[in-house]
Design an enzyme around this catalytic site. Structure first.
Site, PDB file in Angstrom:
ATOM      1  CG  LEU A  39       9.636   4.054  -2.313  1.00  0.00           C
ATOM      2  CD1 LEU A  39       9.668   3.825  -3.819  1.00  0.00           C
ATOM      3  CD2 LEU A  39       8.209   3.975  -1.798  1.00  0.00           C
ATOM      4  CG  ASP A  40       9.290  -0.250   3.543  1.00  0.00           C
ATOM      5  OD1 ASP A  40      10.143   0.422   4.155  1.00  0.00           O
ATOM      6  OD2 ASP A  40       8.113  -0.395   3.933  1.00  0.00           O
ATOM      7  N   PRO A  41      12.211  -2.083   0.677  1.00  0.00           N
ATOM      8  CG  PRO A  41      14.030  -3.290   1.535  1.00  0.00           C
ATOM      9  CD  PRO A  41      12.919  -2.357   1.947  1.00  0.00           C
TER      10      PRO A  41
END
Length: 297
Positions: A39-41
């Site tokens: 998951l992206d930040p």
């Protein structure tokens, strides 16, 4: 000794998936932890972690369908297709006013089903051995190939119209490898006003739901899903006898290929332990992934 299992974590925003793995390693006292799908930040939601020998199951989990809740901002495009990027274009009020609910629905319909999707430039896809986001941040031109993905549901839950933008709260069910940021970008482009993602939350991976996931600060207190339970959820269970379990562990094939209804199944012994993952080889079954025995952990 840390027992193997699957750990469900609800990732908060502002940290990376690797940060969550690092915290889990510290909380559980083991280095052998991996995850099924980054998951992206900016994104929040479900991360599926494999602990000890259960990391071998991640291969079978990472390709599962996923559900996301997201907010798309129409009227502004960014270089990363999300709110972390730099604004590259902004629609004027006249163009935005021309975007009707019917036009939005038609644009979404065109992005539903089997589609050819070009991933976001700022992504982890490798180009000549380097991550696309590293190339993009270095100012190099990044050209990614379109890939076929399946969006089985792309539904608007709420629409909010402002003077300069339109916000859409959406829910998406999709195949592994689908970029929700790219859906936001492509919807905005189709409507002629640009678009990007401002919120993303993953709520489901296969049969695993974020509702039962642990907050990142409570990892040590959350119970692991036993490998046998997790594998049965992912691919279905196949009960094997003690002699069959021994043969499978030793790399031998066993009779009973007709018992397998799917491509693979979780072979579970009379004690409820996961032996491994089996697939059909003619009229027989062969283990294609063995779980480590207790002595080998």
């Amino acid at each position: 000794m840390v027992r193997p299992g699957i750990l469900l974590v609800d990732k908060p925003g502002g940290i990376t998936s690797h940060d969550v793995v690092s915290r889990a390693r510290k909380a559980l006292g083991t280095r052998k932890i991996g995850h099924a799908g980054t998951l992206d930040p900016m994104a929040t939601g479900l991360l599926v972690l494999g602990v000890e020998g259960a990391t071998r199951l991640l291969t079978y989990i990472v390709g599962a369908d996923k559900t996301y809740e997201a907010t798309i901002l129409l009227g502004v495009a960014t270089d990363s297709d999300d709110a972390d990027g730099i604004e590259t274009a902004r629609a004027d009020a006249t163009a935005l006013a021309a975007v009707t609910d019917a036009a939005i629905a038609a644009g979404i319909a065109d992005l539903t089903g089997e589609i050819e999707q070009v991933p976001s430039t700022v992504s982890a896809i490798k180009v000549d051995g380097r991550r696309a986001y590293d190339l993009a941040r270095a100012g190099e031109e990044v050209v990614l190939k379109a890939r076929r993905v399946t969006v089985s549901r792309f539904a608007v839950r709420e629409t909010r119209r402002g003077e300069a933008t339109i916000e859409l709260d959406v829910v998406v069910d999709c195949s592994s490898g689908t970029y929700i940021r790219a859906l936001a970008r492509d919807l905005g482009a189709a409507l002629g006003v640009g678009g990007h993602l401002t919120m993303l939350r993953r709520t489901r991976i296969g049969s695993f739901d974020v509702a039962v996931a642990a907050p990142v600060d409570d990892i040590a207190e959350n119970e692991l899903v036993p490998p046998a339970t997790a594998a049965a959820v992912v691919m279905g269970a196949l009960a094997v006898g003690a002699d069959e379990a021994r043969d499978l562990r030793h790399g031998k094939r066993i009779d009973g290929g007709g018992r397998l209804t799917g491509a693979v199944a979780a072979a579970i012994d009379p004690d409820g332990e996961l032996i491994g993952v089996v697939e059909k080889r003619g009229a027989q079954l062969k283990s294609v992934m063995n779980m480590p025995t207790a002595a080998a952990r």
